[in-house]
Design a protein around this motif. Sequence first.
Motif, PDB file in Angstrom:
ATOM      1  N   THR A 117       4.864 -13.286  45.880  1.00 29.82           N
ATOM      2  CA  THR A 117       5.281 -13.307  44.840  1.00 29.82           C
ATOM      3  C   THR A 117       5.323 -13.799  43.322  1.00 29.82           C
ATOM      4  OG1 THR A 117       7.627 -13.848  44.982  1.00 29.82           O
ATOM      5  CG2 THR A 117       7.259 -11.798  45.423  1.00 29.82           C
ATOM      6  N   GLY A 118       4.855 -15.239  43.336  1.00 34.98           N
ATOM      7  CA  GLY A 118       4.289 -15.684  42.341  1.00 34.98           C
ATOM      8  C   GLY A 118       4.999 -16.432  41.699  1.00 34.98           C
ATOM      9  N   ASN A 119       6.118 -17.625  42.670  1.00 41.57           N
ATOM     10  CA  ASN A 119       6.448 -18.663  42.446  1.00 41.57           C
ATOM     11  C   ASN A 119       5.977 -19.808  42.875  1.00 41.57           C
ATOM     12  OD1 ASN A 119       9.503 -17.595  41.640  1.00 41.57           O
ATOM     13  ND2 ASN A 119       8.759 -15.927  43.652  1.00 41.57           N
ATOM     14  N   THR A 120       6.782 -20.358  42.387  1.00 42.81           N
ATOM     15  CA  THR A 120       5.856 -22.190  43.067  1.00 42.81           C
ATOM     16  C   THR A 120       6.871 -22.644  43.839  1.00 42.81           C
ATOM     17  OG1 THR A 120       6.510 -23.435  40.563  1.00 42.81           O
ATOM     18  CG2 THR A 120       3.981 -22.506  41.230  1.00 42.81           C
ATOM     19  N   GLU A 124       3.285  -6.240  48.825  1.00 43.53           N
ATOM     20  CA  GLU A 124       3.045  -6.161  47.691  1.00 43.53           C
ATOM     21  C   GLU A 124       4.289  -5.109  46.689  1.00 43.53           C
ATOM     22  OE1 GLU A 124      -0.348  -5.534  45.895  1.00 43.53           O
ATOM     23  OE2 GLU A 124       0.019  -4.809  44.110  1.00 43.53           O
ATOM     24  N   LEU A 125       4.884  -6.023  45.791  1.00 43.74           N
ATOM     25  CA  LEU A 125       5.836  -5.055  44.940  1.00 43.74           C
ATOM     26  C   LEU A 125       5.340  -4.461  43.781  1.00 43.74           C
ATOM     27  CD1 LEU A 125       9.240  -7.743  44.509  1.00 43.74           C
ATOM     28  CD2 LEU A 125       8.567  -6.134  46.528  1.00 43.74           C
ATOM     29  N   MET A 126       5.569  -2.998  43.741  1.00 45.48           N
ATOM     30  CA  MET A 126       4.765  -2.426  43.313  1.00 45.48           C
ATOM     31  C   MET A 126       5.996  -2.018  42.483  1.00 45.48           C
ATOM     32  SD  MET A 126       1.816  -1.541  44.544  1.00 45.48           S
ATOM     33  CE  MET A 126       1.020  -0.958  43.433  1.00 45.48           C
ATOM     34  N   PRO A 127       5.445  -1.608  41.358  1.00 43.99           N
ATOM     35  CA  PRO A 127       6.607  -1.016  39.220  1.00 43.99           C
ATOM     36  C   PRO A 127       7.532   0.182  40.007  1.00 43.99           C
ATOM     37  CG  PRO A 127       4.303  -1.722  39.125  1.00 43.99           C
ATOM     38  CD  PRO A 127       4.305  -2.120  39.914  1.00 43.99           C
ATOM     39  N   GLU A 128       8.672   0.226  40.096  1.00 47.75           N
ATOM     40  CA  GLU A 128       9.216   1.773  40.539  1.00 47.75           C
ATOM     41  C   GLU A 128       8.812   2.181  39.443  1.00 47.75           C
ATOM     42  OE1 GLU A 128      12.783   0.861  42.557  1.00 47.75           O
ATOM     43  OE2 GLU A 128      12.435  -0.904  43.318  1.00 47.75           O
ATOM     44  N   THR A 129       8.854   3.581  39.418  1.00 49.37           N
ATOM     45  CA  THR A 129       9.234   4.287  38.110  1.00 49.37           C
ATOM     46  C   THR A 129      10.548   5.243  38.060  1.00 49.37           C
ATOM     47  OG1 THR A 129       6.934   4.877  37.874  1.00 49.37           O
ATOM     48  CG2 THR A 129       8.335   6.529  36.601  1.00 49.37           C
ATOM     49  N   ILE A 130      11.450   5.054  37.089  1.00 47.03           N
ATOM     50  CA  ILE A 130      12.814   5.669  37.353  1.00 47.03           C
ATOM     51  C   ILE A 130      12.056   7.174  36.512  1.00 47.03           C
ATOM     52  CG2 ILE A 130      15.181   5.917  36.952  1.00 47.03           C
ATOM     53  CD1 ILE A 130      14.161   3.197  38.384  1.00 47.03           C
ATOM     54  N   TRP A 178      -0.219 -19.443  38.804  1.00 44.98           N
ATOM     55  CA  TRP A 178       0.102 -18.627  39.665  1.00 44.98           C
ATOM     56  C   TRP A 178       0.366 -17.702  39.359  1.00 44.98           C
ATOM     57  CZ3 TRP A 178      -1.632 -19.374  44.046  1.00 44.98           C
ATOM     58  CH2 TRP A 178      -1.322 -18.510  45.751  1.00 44.98           C
ATOM     59  N   SER A 179       1.573 -17.325  38.778  1.00 42.49           N
ATOM     60  CA  SER A 179       2.463 -16.107  38.693  1.00 42.49           C
ATOM     61  C   SER A 179       1.320 -15.407  37.652  1.00 42.49           C
ATOM     62  CB  SER A 179       2.985 -16.260  38.073  1.00 42.49           C
ATOM     63  OG  SER A 179       3.153 -16.553  36.628  1.00 42.49           O
ATOM     64  N   ALA A 180       0.052 -15.301  37.565  1.00 38.91           N
ATOM     65  CA  ALA A 180      -0.417 -14.802  36.433  1.00 38.91           C
ATOM     66  C   ALA A 180      -1.655 -13.956  37.678  1.00 38.91           C
ATOM     67  CB  ALA A 180      -1.158 -15.449  35.592  1.00 38.91           C
ATOM     68  N   LEU A 181      -2.021 -14.690  38.188  1.00 38.27           N
ATOM     69  CA  LEU A 181      -2.325 -14.101  39.317  1.00 38.27           C
ATOM     70  C   LEU A 181      -2.297 -12.635  40.217  1.00 38.27           C
ATOM     71  CD1 LEU A 181      -3.594 -17.221  41.871  1.00 38.27           C
ATOM     72  CD2 LEU A 181      -4.612 -16.300  39.969  1.00 38.27           C
ATOM     73  N   THR A 182      -3.477 -11.835  40.323  1.00 36.75           N
ATOM     74  CA  THR A 182      -3.065 -10.362  41.401  1.00 36.75           C
ATOM     75  C   THR A 182      -2.457 -11.298  42.623  1.00 36.75           C
ATOM     76  OG1 THR A 182      -4.993 -10.479  42.095  1.00 36.75           O
ATOM     77  CG2 THR A 182      -5.052  -9.069  39.962  1.00 36.75           C
ATOM     78  N   ARG A 204       9.225  -6.331  38.778  1.00 40.05           N
ATOM     79  CA  ARG A 204       9.858  -7.414  39.881  1.00 40.05           C
ATOM     80  C   ARG A 204       8.762  -8.771  39.224  1.00 40.05           C
ATOM     81  NH1 ARG A 204      14.443  -6.824  42.431  1.00 40.05           N
ATOM     82  NH2 ARG A 204      14.629  -4.457  42.464  1.00 40.05           N
ATOM     83  N   LYS A 205       9.442  -9.217  38.740  1.00 37.66           N
ATOM     84  CA  LYS A 205       8.723 -11.194  38.221  1.00 37.66           C
ATOM     85  C   LYS A 205       9.461 -11.618  39.088  1.00 37.66           C
ATOM     86  CE  LYS A 205       8.626 -10.710  33.858  1.00 37.66           C
ATOM     87  NZ  LYS A 205       8.897 -11.398  32.138  1.00 37.66           N
ATOM     88  N   ALA A 206       8.460 -12.863  39.200  1.00 35.14           N
ATOM     89  CA  ALA A 206       8.630 -13.954  40.032  1.00 35.14           C
ATOM     90  C   ALA A 206       9.418 -14.777  39.207  1.00 35.14           C
ATOM     91  CB  ALA A 206       7.343 -14.835  39.851  1.00 35.14           C
ATOM     92  N   LEU A 207      10.137 -15.643  39.809  1.00 36.31           N
ATOM     93  CA  LEU A 207      12.019 -16.719  39.041  1.00 36.31           C
ATOM     94  C   LEU A 207      10.989 -17.732  38.403  1.00 36.31           C
ATOM     95  CD1 LEU A 207      14.316 -16.019  41.899  1.00 36.31           C
ATOM     96  CD2 LEU A 207      14.087 -14.666  39.825  1.00 36.31           C
ATOM     97  N   GLY A 208      10.186 -18.062  38.868  1.00 43.78           N
ATOM     98  CA  GLY A 208       9.511 -19.401  38.494  1.00 43.78           C
ATOM     99  C   GLY A 208       9.427 -20.487  39.630  1.00 43.78           C
ATOM    100  N   VAL A 209      10.439 -22.001  39.503  1.00 49.89           N
ATOM    101  CA  VAL A 209      10.398 -22.184  40.966  1.00 49.89           C
ATOM    102  C   VAL A 209      11.482 -22.343  42.210  1.00 49.89           C
ATOM    103  CG1 VAL A 209      10.266 -25.433  41.323  1.00 49.89           C
ATOM    104  CG2 VAL A 209       9.902 -24.492  39.341  1.00 49.89           C
ATOM    105  N   VAL A 210      10.306 -22.358  42.884  1.00 44.40           N
ATOM    106  CA  VAL A 210      11.911 -22.206  44.090  1.00 44.40           C
ATOM    107  C   VAL A 210      12.178 -23.245  45.223  1.00 44.40           C
ATOM    108  CG1 VAL A 210      12.128 -21.009  46.653  1.00 44.40           C
ATOM    109  CG2 VAL A 210      11.653 -19.219  44.127  1.00 44.40           C
ATOM    110  N   GLY A 211      13.376 -23.872  45.075  1.00 47.29           N
ATOM    111  CA  GLY A 211      13.601 -24.698  45.630  1.00 47.29           C
ATOM    112  C   GLY A 211      14.191 -24.789  47.651  1.00 47.29           C
TER     113      GLY A 211
END
Length: 481
Positions: A172-175, A125-131, A61-65, A143-150
């Motif tokens: 954002t890609g969490n389950t 959508e959260l886009m990468p931010e260039t510093i 799921w998190s690998a999907l766009t 920004r990466k999904a955390l994993g399993v959200v309760g």
Amino acid sequence: MTRMRTMKEFSLIINGDSVATSDHFDVINPADKSVVARCPKATVEQLNEAIVAAKAAFPAWSALTYAERRAKLMQLADALEAKSNAFMTLLTQEQGKPTKGFADLGAGFELGGTLAWIRSTASMELMPETIQDNEIAHIAIHRKALGVVGSITPWNYPLLMGIWHMIPALITGNTVIIKPSEMTPLTTLYFGKIAKDILPKGVLNVVTGAAGEIGEAMSSHKDIDKIVFTGSTPTGKAIMKSAANSLKRLTLELGGNDAGIVLADADIEAVAGKIFATAFINNGQTCAALKRLYVHESVHDQLCEALTNIAGSVKTGNGLDVDTDFGPLQNEKQLDIVKALAQDAKERGANFLCGGKVINETGYFYPITLVNNIQDGARLVDEEQFGPILPIIKFKDVEEAIASANRLAVGLGGSVWSTDIKRAQDVASRLECGTVWINNHAMVQPDAPFGGVKDSGFGVAFGEAGLKEFTSIQTMQTFKS
Ligand code: NAD
């Protein structure tokens, strides 16, 4: 009969399947105390199965766009919309709110808000931010999904609160594993049943159980990466304690006791209707309802009269009756809180402009009640009523009103009512709360961050800031030589 038979068929949703339980509990219709349905009572082992499923579903799921996840969530909104009537009826039966209700703020409002929030949040959508991007290096925040959200939700807006938790987590890609309140679990179970045919297995799981047991097991579980919770401050504190061992990420949207301050130059005729609607929205059972009304002495009597007139024109009754403006309180415990706060106000010599007496004991009904001649220190002012009773406190000097608004431990919302916008904004900026409104209250929208300060919790919902709550930062530094 047909409806009753359907109602009995609720089941947990685990790994894309409807799962039966050996134990159940009754869900009570607050309008007549009848049993709406038997709700499945999950064991902790079943919760563990849901967590295993959510964890297994996460990599794919998190690998999907975003676009691929968005397509699924939009499909879900369409499927929900196609069942609008069934959802609204079920919502009225388990929660009590009328279908239409005062100012159209009933079950139709909750369903409409649900659809709007799914579609709007899924479009973000959260886009990468260039510093930095120069000859030395390219540095960007991903920004990466955390994993399993309760997700743990309360009973006042069972469907909408669940959506506020689930959709930003999913896009954002969490389950997700959601545990609705044991008072109002049915609309969430129904939602899960629709979602299981649209989302990949394990992406969204619904687990219902006994008060506290499943929520506590979720908060302490090492394989849940984040808890998003909406509910009372004491439960929020308990969750924070049990989440500590696994250093779980938390968003806590807790109780409030919002003050509204009406300045001497407010246009009473123009604002009375809005003050009434935002104090009594969902029969007062709204986290950011206007719960303490501070009114300048020069406009106090005029505003009290205007509010009393509106109160005289509304009807409290069974939410399934078309002409009902306000339904019952959702549960007996909440009715008892409202009665106790009213009793304390009476004993202190407060004046009841209307209401104040239980009129119909077939359900958990309490009439719209306005109370003046009351001061800070009364329980009705200092404690969250979460029901249809509003204290109106007179003030002379705006400094007194600001001090009163800020004196409590909670800080969710607040408002200032005035025709002088600049002055109102100056007063508003001094209120200790997460959202402050000028000439309105309790308004939320999908792109405006919302959250509390002090004992009203931390973390925000909605907008880009709300999405970020379901991600962690990965700073990628690429050196060019
Ligand atoms: P509650 O805290 O009693 O219950 C909320 C949820 O927590 C339920 O699902 C319940 O089963 C679960 N729970 C109970 N004990 C638990 C434990 N030990 N560990 C984990 N979970 C547990 O709240 P409620 O009575 O359902 O809701 C009313 C309260 O919620 C009010 O105080 C209101 O202000 C607040 N609220 C806040 C917001 C907000 O956005 N800030 C929104 C709605 C409601």
